[in-house]
Design a protein around this motif. Structure first.
Motif, PDB file in Angstrom:
ATOM      1  N   LYS A  70      10.883  10.044  -8.152  1.00 38.18           N
ATOM      2  CA  LYS A  70      10.379   9.971  -6.778  1.00 38.18           C
ATOM      3  C   LYS A  70       9.138   9.087  -6.641  1.00 38.18           C
ATOM      4  O   LYS A  70       8.858   8.588  -5.558  1.00 38.18           O
ATOM      5  CB  LYS A  70      10.066  11.382  -6.284  1.00 38.18           C
ATOM      6  CG  LYS A  70      11.279  12.306  -6.271  1.00 38.18           C
ATOM      7  CD  LYS A  70      10.901  13.759  -6.100  1.00 38.18           C
ATOM      8  CE  LYS A  70      10.152  14.023  -4.815  1.00 38.18           C
ATOM      9  NZ  LYS A  70       9.820  15.464  -4.678  1.00 38.18           N
ATOM     10  N   GLN A  71       8.393   8.906  -7.699  1.00 35.80           N
ATOM     11  CA  GLN A  71       7.237   8.015  -7.652  1.00 35.80           C
ATOM     12  C   GLN A  71       6.765   7.702  -9.058  1.00 35.80           C
ATOM     13  O   GLN A  71       6.936   8.509  -9.983  1.00 35.80           O
ATOM     14  CB  GLN A  71       6.093   8.627  -6.845  1.00 35.80           C
ATOM     15  CG  GLN A  71       4.963   7.647  -6.527  1.00 35.80           C
ATOM     16  CD  GLN A  71       5.447   6.355  -5.897  1.00 35.80           C
ATOM     17  OE1 GLN A  71       5.784   5.403  -6.595  1.00 35.80           O
ATOM     18  NE2 GLN A  71       5.512   6.321  -4.565  1.00 35.80           N
ATOM     19  N   LEU A  82      -1.640   2.216  -7.502  1.00 37.46           N
ATOM     20  CA  LEU A  82      -0.368   1.583  -7.180  1.00 37.46           C
ATOM     21  C   LEU A  82      -0.578   0.078  -7.150  1.00 37.46           C
ATOM     22  O   LEU A  82      -1.688  -0.401  -6.874  1.00 37.46           O
ATOM     23  CB  LEU A  82       0.155   2.066  -5.830  1.00 37.46           C
ATOM     24  CG  LEU A  82       0.618   3.528  -5.762  1.00 37.46           C
ATOM     25  CD1 LEU A  82       0.774   3.966  -4.311  1.00 37.46           C
ATOM     26  CD2 LEU A  82       1.924   3.712  -6.514  1.00 37.46           C
ATOM     27  N   ASP A 204       6.659  11.279 -10.900  1.00 34.67           N
ATOM     28  CA  ASP A 204       7.100  12.420 -10.099  1.00 34.67           C
ATOM     29  C   ASP A 204       8.628  12.372 -10.072  1.00 34.67           C
ATOM     30  O   ASP A 204       9.207  11.367  -9.649  1.00 34.67           O
ATOM     31  CB  ASP A 204       6.529  12.318  -8.685  1.00 34.67           C
ATOM     32  CG  ASP A 204       6.881  13.528  -7.826  1.00 34.67           C
ATOM     33  OD1 ASP A 204       7.536  14.465  -8.330  1.00 34.67           O
ATOM     34  OD2 ASP A 204       6.524  13.523  -6.631  1.00 34.67           O
ATOM     35  N   THR A 250       6.570   0.072  -4.095  1.00 37.31           N
ATOM     36  CA  THR A 250       5.721   0.459  -5.220  1.00 37.31           C
ATOM     37  C   THR A 250       6.404   0.217  -6.564  1.00 37.31           C
ATOM     38  O   THR A 250       5.745   0.224  -7.600  1.00 37.31           O
ATOM     39  CB  THR A 250       5.323   1.944  -5.131  1.00 37.31           C
ATOM     40  OG1 THR A 250       6.476   2.763  -5.336  1.00 37.31           O
ATOM     41  CG2 THR A 250       4.727   2.262  -3.768  1.00 37.31           C
ATOM     42  N   THR A 251       7.712   0.024  -6.566  1.00 36.21           N
ATOM     43  CA  THR A 251       8.470  -0.288  -7.779  1.00 36.21           C
ATOM     44  C   THR A 251       9.437  -1.428  -7.471  1.00 36.21           C
ATOM     45  O   THR A 251       9.730  -1.695  -6.297  1.00 36.21           O
ATOM     46  CB  THR A 251       9.264   0.933  -8.293  1.00 36.21           C
ATOM     47  OG1 THR A 251      10.173   1.377  -7.267  1.00 36.21           O
ATOM     48  CG2 THR A 251       8.339   2.077  -8.669  1.00 36.21           C
ATOM     49  N   GLN A 332       8.762   6.622   1.814  1.00 35.94           N
ATOM     50  CA  GLN A 332       8.927   7.365   0.574  1.00 35.94           C
ATOM     51  C   GLN A 332      10.405   7.625   0.258  1.00 35.94           C
ATOM     52  O   GLN A 332      10.772   8.671  -0.280  1.00 35.94           O
ATOM     53  CB  GLN A 332       8.156   8.691   0.636  1.00 35.94           C
ATOM     54  CG  GLN A 332       6.645   8.493   0.644  1.00 35.94           C
ATOM     55  CD  GLN A 332       5.885   9.797   0.562  1.00 35.94           C
ATOM     56  OE1 GLN A 332       5.855  10.573   1.497  1.00 35.94           O
ATOM     57  NE2 GLN A 332       5.253  10.030  -0.573  1.00 35.94           N
ATOM     58  N   LEU A 346      11.149   2.352  -4.643  1.00 30.33           N
ATOM     59  CA  LEU A 346      10.290   3.356  -4.025  1.00 30.33           C
ATOM     60  C   LEU A 346       9.295   2.660  -3.106  1.00 30.33           C
ATOM     61  O   LEU A 346       8.763   1.602  -3.444  1.00 30.33           O
ATOM     62  CB  LEU A 346       9.564   4.156  -5.101  1.00 30.33           C
ATOM     63  CG  LEU A 346      10.476   4.909  -6.086  1.00 30.33           C
ATOM     64  CD1 LEU A 346       9.651   5.586  -7.154  1.00 30.33           C
ATOM     65  CD2 LEU A 346      11.338   5.940  -5.357  1.00 30.33           C
ATOM     66  N   TYR A 348       6.589   2.810   0.733  1.00 30.58           N
ATOM     67  CA  TYR A 348       5.866   3.457   1.827  1.00 30.58           C
ATOM     68  C   TYR A 348       5.968   2.574   3.071  1.00 30.58           C
ATOM     69  O   TYR A 348       6.088   1.346   2.973  1.00 30.58           O
ATOM     70  CB  TYR A 348       4.383   3.635   1.487  1.00 30.58           C
ATOM     71  CG  TYR A 348       4.098   4.604   0.367  1.00 30.58           C
ATOM     72  CD1 TYR A 348       4.401   5.951   0.500  1.00 30.58           C
ATOM     73  CD2 TYR A 348       3.505   4.172  -0.810  1.00 30.58           C
ATOM     74  CE1 TYR A 348       4.115   6.854  -0.526  1.00 30.58           C
ATOM     75  CE2 TYR A 348       3.225   5.064  -1.836  1.00 30.58           C
ATOM     76  CZ  TYR A 348       3.534   6.399  -1.694  1.00 30.58           C
ATOM     77  OH  TYR A 348       3.265   7.280  -2.702  1.00 30.58           O
TER      78      TYR A 348
END
Length: 353
Positions: A70-71, A82, A204, A250-251, A332, A346, A348
């Motif tokens: 998830k993160q 990040l 996560d 973020t990824t 998310q 992943l 935002y």
């Protein structure tokens, strides 16, 4: 479950460049590793404790099939980090570690393969450049996503890690000696620099039961890392945005059309998401990553794919439909066409001024 991974030795994560024994002499390393590496490490940790389930791997009844990342973050000291968004730049002649956001705009009469209707422009006449290797802490990231601030302090990851070279040889099995022209070296990453706090990885994930602490193998050489369950930095809420918003990765992410998601029309840049029609306005996309891996069960390399790097940002506008529902499908949630369970794509949602 949120766990913190601490390296006990330098780690080695291969990039996507080919490496042939006898012709290539250096294999470059990368950090942080792709999400697939961490996903595989979690599965391996489970099967190491449940060896009788190993024949079920990737088949019907695989007990790790529900695993979902998830993160993924870095932790230095008490702070979580990040990767810096790629729609932020630094002033080239300024040595301060401060980044500034780009703004949506249009440039007429420019010959380019970039065909989105808008572009991203600096808000200053000074010469700017991308802050290579920059990372934002969580509080700074929240300010970026809400656009409540116009400048952001960042850290350079290279100030906190140490790149080391390790040399190896291939042996002649008959004589036990070194084989001619078979010396090589590769880039290891020590997750601490002199005088700095050590760097650790934080994940996560859900859908897999592991003890709250233990050891697992990570990276090309299967180096040992310790892990322990920790409290995370808390959720990043969906900011108040209008019909224009941006999606920050973020990824890395895999898309059907290279840098462009497969659900978007390649001519109009329009598509449907969450019951709403949206249009891509602009994008800040970094240099592609070539990511593959090795299938331990089939004992052969996985297919190599090009991925959009972490930090890439996509600007959208809701044309019609339920804007709130569309935003919830992005925030998310995996923004990728492939391998979403492994932690690719992943993201935002952020505000656009």
């Amino acid at each position: 479950m949120i766990i913190q991974l601490k390296a006990l030795d330098p780690l080695f994560f291969r990039d996507g460049k080919p490496f042939a024994r006898g012709s290539d002499t250096y294999a470059a390393g990368i950090f942080p590793p792709p999400p697939s590496v961490l996903y595989g490490a979690l599965r391996s940790a489970y099967f190491a404790r449940h060896i009788h389930d190993l024949p079920k791997a990737n088949d019907e009844g695989d007990p790790t099939s529900s695993l979902k990342i998830k993160q993924i973050m870095l932790k230095i000291g008490d702070d979580f980090f990040l990767p810096a968004p790629l729609d932020c730049v630094k002033k080239k002649e300024n040595m301060e570690k401060k980044a500034y956001p780009l703004r949506l705009g249009k440039v007429e009469a420019v010959a380019s393969s970039y065909a989105a209707p808008h572009t991203l422009l600096p808000e200053t006449d000074e010469v700017v450049e991308s802050p290579e290797g920059a990372w934002f802490d969580i509080q700074t990231m929240k300010g970026y996503l809400t656009r409540q601030e116009r400048e952001y302090c960042y850290i350079s990851l290279m100030d906190y890690i140490t790149m080391e070279s390790k040399t190896g040889i291939m042996r002649n099995r008959a004589t036990g000696g070194a084989r001619e022209n078979m010396i090589y070296s590769f880039g290891m990453t020590r997750l601490q620099a002199s005088g700095q706090e050590p760097v650790s990885l934080v994940m996560d994930f859900e859908g897999l039961e592991l003890p709250s602490f233990g050891l697992l193998k990570l990276g090309k050489e299967g180096r040992a890392v310790s892990y322990a369950e920790i409290d995370g930095p808390g959720p990043v809420g969906l900011p108040a945005v209008g019909k224009r918003f941006k999606v920050y990765l973020t990824t890395p992410a895999f898309f059907e059309h290279g840098w462009l998601p497969g659900w978007l029309d390649r001519n109009t840049f329009r598509g449907s998401r969450g019951g709403a029609d949206v249009q891509l306005l602009a994008a800040a996309v970094g240099r592609f990553l070539s990511l593959g891996g090795f299938d331990m069960k089939k004992k052969k390399p996985k297919a190599m794919r090009r991925a959009v790097p972490a930090g890439s940002v996509y600007y959208f506008e809701v044309l019609n439909g339920d804007a709130d529902a569309a935003l919830r499908t992005f925030h998310q949630a995996p923004f990728t066409d492939y391998e979403e369970k492994q932690g690719f794509g992943l993201c935002y949602v952020g505000a656009v001024l």
